[in-house]
Design a protein around this motif. Structure first.
Motif, mmCIF file in Angstrom:
data_model
loop_
_atom_site.group_PDB
_atom_site.id
_atom_site.type_symbol
_atom_site.label_atom_id
_atom_site.label_comp_id
_atom_site.label_asym_id
_atom_site.label_seq_id
_atom_site.Cartn_x
_atom_site.Cartn_y
_atom_site.Cartn_z
ATOM 1 N N ALA A 111 -3.089 -0.797 5.257
ATOM 2 C CA ALA A 111 -2.269 -1.993 5.060
ATOM 3 C C ALA A 111 -3.130 -3.188 4.677
ATOM 4 O O ALA A 111 -2.777 -3.961 3.773
ATOM 5 C CB ALA A 111 -1.478 -2.293 6.330
ATOM 6 N N VAL A 112 -4.279 -3.350 5.348
ATOM 7 C CA VAL A 112 -5.171 -4.469 5.038
ATOM 8 C C VAL A 112 -5.760 -4.305 3.635
ATOM 9 O O VAL A 112 -5.821 -5.265 2.859
ATOM 10 C CB VAL A 112 -6.287 -4.584 6.098
ATOM 11 N N ASP A 113 -6.188 -3.088 3.280
ATOM 12 C CA ASP A 113 -6.758 -2.863 1.942
ATOM 13 C C ASP A 113 -5.745 -3.207 0.850
ATOM 14 O O ASP A 113 -6.077 -3.872 -0.141
ATOM 15 C CB ASP A 113 -7.200 -1.406 1.801
ATOM 16 N N GLU A 114 -4.513 -2.791 1.032
ATOM 17 C CA GLU A 114 -3.487 -3.086 0.033
ATOM 18 C C GLU A 114 -3.199 -4.583 -0.034
ATOM 19 O O GLU A 114 -3.052 -5.153 -1.127
ATOM 20 C CB GLU A 114 -2.210 -2.322 0.366
ATOM 21 N N LEU A 165 -5.963 -6.482 -1.891
ATOM 22 C CA LEU A 165 -5.842 -6.346 -3.342
ATOM 23 C C LEU A 165 -4.722 -7.230 -3.875
ATOM 24 O O LEU A 165 -4.880 -7.918 -4.891
ATOM 25 C CB LEU A 165 -5.585 -4.879 -3.712
ATOM 26 N N ASP A 166 -3.578 -7.229 -3.179
ATOM 27 C CA ASP A 166 -2.425 -8.007 -3.638
ATOM 28 C C ASP A 166 -2.666 -9.506 -3.533
ATOM 29 O O ASP A 166 -2.161 -10.280 -4.357
ATOM 30 C CB ASP A 166 -1.176 -7.627 -2.842
ATOM 31 N N SER A 167 -3.402 -9.929 -2.501
ATOM 32 C CA SER A 167 -3.632 -11.368 -2.300
ATOM 33 C C SER A 167 -4.714 -11.909 -3.209
ATOM 34 O O SER A 167 -4.796 -13.120 -3.431
ATOM 35 C CB SER A 167 -3.994 -11.646 -0.837
ATOM 36 N N GLY A 168 -5.561 -11.015 -3.724
ATOM 37 C CA GLY A 168 -6.574 -11.435 -4.688
ATOM 38 C C GLY A 168 -7.751 -12.186 -4.108
ATOM 39 O O GLY A 168 -8.527 -12.794 -4.852
ATOM 40 N N ILE A 169 -7.944 -12.147 -2.789
ATOM 41 C CA ILE A 169 -9.094 -12.842 -2.215
ATOM 42 C C ILE A 169 -10.308 -11.919 -2.218
ATOM 43 O O ILE A 169 -10.187 -10.710 -2.406
ATOM 44 C CB ILE A 169 -8.813 -13.326 -0.777
ATOM 45 N N ASP A 177 4.936 -2.665 7.299
ATOM 46 C CA ASP A 177 5.414 -2.891 5.928
ATOM 47 C C ASP A 177 6.333 -4.104 5.833
ATOM 48 O O ASP A 177 6.280 -4.857 4.857
ATOM 49 C CB ASP A 177 6.158 -1.648 5.417
ATOM 50 N N ALA A 178 7.191 -4.285 6.827
ATOM 51 C CA ALA A 178 8.176 -5.369 6.768
ATOM 52 C C ALA A 178 7.531 -6.751 6.810
ATOM 53 O O ALA A 178 8.160 -7.735 6.411
ATOM 54 C CB ALA A 178 9.179 -5.223 7.913
ATOM 55 N N ARG A 179 6.282 -6.823 7.273
ATOM 56 C CA ARG A 179 5.620 -8.128 7.407
ATOM 57 C C ARG A 179 4.473 -8.288 6.423
ATOM 58 O O ARG A 179 3.560 -9.079 6.644
ATOM 59 C CB ARG A 179 5.152 -8.304 8.856
ATOM 60 N N ARG A 180 4.506 -7.553 5.314
ATOM 61 C CA ARG A 180 3.430 -7.637 4.332
ATOM 62 C C ARG A 180 3.192 -9.057 3.802
ATOM 63 O O ARG A 180 2.038 -9.486 3.706
ATOM 64 C CB ARG A 180 3.714 -6.670 3.177
ATOM 65 N N PRO A 181 4.231 -9.841 3.459
ATOM 66 C CA PRO A 181 3.959 -11.214 3.006
ATOM 67 C C PRO A 181 3.199 -12.039 4.048
ATOM 68 O O PRO A 181 2.326 -12.834 3.696
ATOM 69 C CB PRO A 181 5.364 -11.784 2.745
ATOM 70 N N GLU A 182 3.530 -11.840 5.339
ATOM 71 C CA GLU A 182 2.845 -12.565 6.411
ATOM 72 C C GLU A 182 1.374 -12.150 6.477
ATOM 73 O O GLU A 182 0.481 -12.995 6.621
ATOM 74 C CB GLU A 182 3.535 -12.274 7.744
ATOM 75 N N LEU A 183 1.107 -10.845 6.347
ATOM 76 C CA LEU A 183 -0.268 -10.348 6.365
ATOM 77 C C LEU A 183 -1.060 -10.935 5.207
ATOM 78 O O LEU A 183 -2.195 -11.408 5.382
ATOM 79 C CB LEU A 183 -0.260 -8.820 6.300
ATOM 80 N N GLU A 184 -0.472 -10.919 4.011
ATOM 81 C CA GLU A 184 -1.166 -11.479 2.847
ATOM 82 C C GLU A 184 -1.450 -12.966 3.040
ATOM 83 O O GLU A 184 -2.519 -13.465 2.679
ATOM 84 C CB GLU A 184 -0.327 -11.248 1.593
#
Length: 579
Positions: free
Chosen positions: A150-153, A156-160, A122-129
């Motif tokens: 985590a990848v599915d979320e 969706l958030d990154s919009g790719i 969770d703490a690295r979500r921006p990096e994952l996106e």
């Protein structure tokens, strides 16, 4: 006057990753290609279609088994609409899945990007996106259900656009994901001729990007390094790391680093080209290097070849059982991926005195450029530059020069400057074309600026003496921290990091940070540095990690010190000290 520039001429390669993997398959079809000490023998047995599993305490697959499993995955991906050149993104610990994806990507001619599984937290979500946005994967792999969520979320958030294929070991518990077994048996929409698939892999496109690795991020921002087929083939053809039979035994290389670093694909493929075995150990329970597991691998599986960065060497030698272990199988030990001083190299020689011990140079952008030419020389006959070990001499197919950017000229032999490489094995540009100033064209060659402060001697031996970005300019005089660090460590017997601190008149001054308080006083250390180097190298001060409120040096995932974090702590410490 001789200038610091060499060109070793062209090197003929066959541009195909699969071609080099197939060499090992042809040589040793029934010998182990991969041993994974922390996975059960029955793991992914469905991919072997009834082929006998070797009895034992852990997974051990032959070349024929690994080839068969990877081919099933490559065919499954192709049937499910994955096209040549599309990107596979994985988040996995070292495992047989890594070996499968490396082989399958070569067979199906896909781009493999292995990423840190820690990015699934969770703490690295921006990096994952950011990773998903930049890489736009057609295939993604995670080892567990939480990672899939985590990848599915993040998708969706990154919009790719969503990947065409999502693979998870526990996929039966999550919607929209497949297991490897399901992928292999899922018919998909295409018919695939396996012979045509493999023949196309043998005739690969030299300019196709096959691997993307990211730099270690010591400056804070990791850069993506796309390596094309010609680049990786150049590395395997040169075999600069001595990955060959050791004492007439096939090489057995222990993969002691994470697979999201360039060491993993380069060294694994080099070992497989030689018909050797890649041995994988479990991560340390505390995270980082597993010294006990490495020694277990040497004893239990006859490891012949070991690569250690300095911190790994120190941890291995400090492991309480080290002296009681049987390490006779070892024949080659490489110490590298950082500046190696005479003390460290001597310590490695002493600990592994029955082995070929060498310095192994390599960076994410330019693997396979130099090799160690000193195996036949006694330890005291190896050249050093101010107690810094050489990285070796150029291999065929590489040009190098040492450049003085201020004077805009190639340096003279023995004079420091920035090491620049021109070679097929060097990346052509960074992902998204960031930092374009690191690459330039001149005299028909494409050059890469390594950022390494280097020296070339009269015998064409190259030394790396520091990083350009770490240089301290005191009154206009460039000071390489590495030389001071080696000097202070030898004097105090404490690990030392030297960083720049601002000065209103001099511009900058070097400041020494010791891992622990030394029996030598600050004035003793300052005086010793002046005695050894002169007043132009005078230290602004000396502090310990405890003084800075730290228990250990801040490190990245490859155990390199994050100097920018130390500088922040030092600024805070000096502000408090003034009051």
């Amino acid at each position: 006057m001789a200038f610091s520039e060499i060109d070793t001429g062209p090197l003929k390669v066959i541009p195909s990753i699969y071609h080099y993997l197939e060499q090992g398959l042809a040589r040793s079809p029934d010998e182990p290609a991969v041993i994974v000490m922390h996975q059960a023998p029955s793991h992914l047995r469905e991919l072997l279609e009834g082929r006998p599993i070797e009895a034992g305490a852990c997974l051990s697959w032959s070349y024929a088994q690994l080839h068969h499993a990877a081919l099933q995955v490559a065919v499954g991906l192709t049937r499910n609409g994955i096209e040549t050149g599309e990107t596979v993104v994985t988040f996995m610990p070292n495992s047989v899945e890594f070996a499968i994806m490396l082989w399958a990507s070569a067979m199906a001619r896909l781009t493999l990007a292995c990423l840190d599984p820690g990015a699934l937290g969770d703490a690295r979500r921006p990096e994952l996106e950011s990773f998903l946005r930049r890489l736009k994967p057609a295939v993604t792999y995670v080892p567990f259900v939480g990672g899939a969520a985590a990848v599915d979320e993040a998708l969706l958030d990154s919009g790719i656009q969503l990947p065409k294929v999502k693979i998870c070991h526990d996929a039966k518990q999550v919607t929209g994901w497949l297991t490897f077994e399901q992928l292999a048996t899922n018919g998909g929409e295409r018919e695939v001729d396996t012979e045509e698939l493999l023949e196309a892999a043998r005739r690969d496109d030299p300019s196709r990007v096959c691997i993307i690795n990211f730099t270690s991020g010591t400056s804070g921002i990791p850069k993506g390094c796309p390596r094309d087929v010609a680049a990786m083939s150049h590395v395997f053809e040169n075999n600069p790391w001595d990955m060959k039979d050791v004492r007439t035994e096939p090489v057995r290389f222990v993969l002691s680093t994470t697979n999201f670093r360039v060491i993993a694909p380069q060294f694994s493929c080099a070992a497989w080209k030689a018909g050797g075995t890649v041995v994988m150990i479990a991560p340390s329970p505390a995270g980082g290097f597993n010294a006990t597991g490495t020694l277990d691998a040497i004893e239990k599986h006859g490891v012949t070849t070991l690569l250690l960065i300095p911190v790994m060497l120190h941890l291995l030698l400090a492991e309480p059982s080290f002296t009681a272990r049987n390490i006779d199988s070892l024949g080659a030990v490489m110490v590298g991926a950082d500046i190696i001083d005479r003390i460290t190299f001597t310590k490695a020689h002493s600990a592994f005195n029955h082995c070929r011990v060498s310095c192994a140079h390599g960076m994410t952008e330019s693997g396979g450029t130099v090799t160690w030419p000193f195996f036949d020389k006694p330890l005291d006959m190896i050249p050093y530059f101010r107690d810094i070990c050489p990285i070796g001499k150029l291999v065929p197919g590489v040009a190098a020069r040492i450049w003085d950017h201020e004077a805009k000229r190639t340096t003279s032999r023995g004079e420091p400057g920035e090491l620049c490489f021109s070679a097929e094995s060097v990346v052509k540009q960074y992902l998204d074309n960031v930092s374009p100033e690191s690459f330039f064209l001149e005299d028909g060659k494409r050059w890469f600026r390594t950022g390494d402060l280097s020296v070339m001697d009269a015998d064409n031996v190259i030394f790396i003496v520091g990083r350009i970005k770490d240089i301290v300019k005191r009154a206009g005089i460039p000071i390489a921290p590495a030389a001071l660090e080696i000097c202070i460590k030898a004097y105090t017997d404490e690990e030392t990091c030297v960083i720049a601190t601002p000065h209103p008149q001099l511009g900058q001054e070097p400041f020494a940070i010791l891992k622990a308080r030394s029996s030598k006083s600050e004035e003793d250390i300052k005086t010793h540095v002046v005695t050894m180097f002169g007043r132009d190298y005078s230290l602004a001060g000396v502090a310990s990690l405890e003084d800075l409120g730290l228990q250990d040096f801040p490190l990245n995932s490859t155990a390199k010190i994050l100097k920018f974090e130390l500088q922040q702590k030092l600024e805070e410490f000096r502000k408090v000290s003034k009051h």
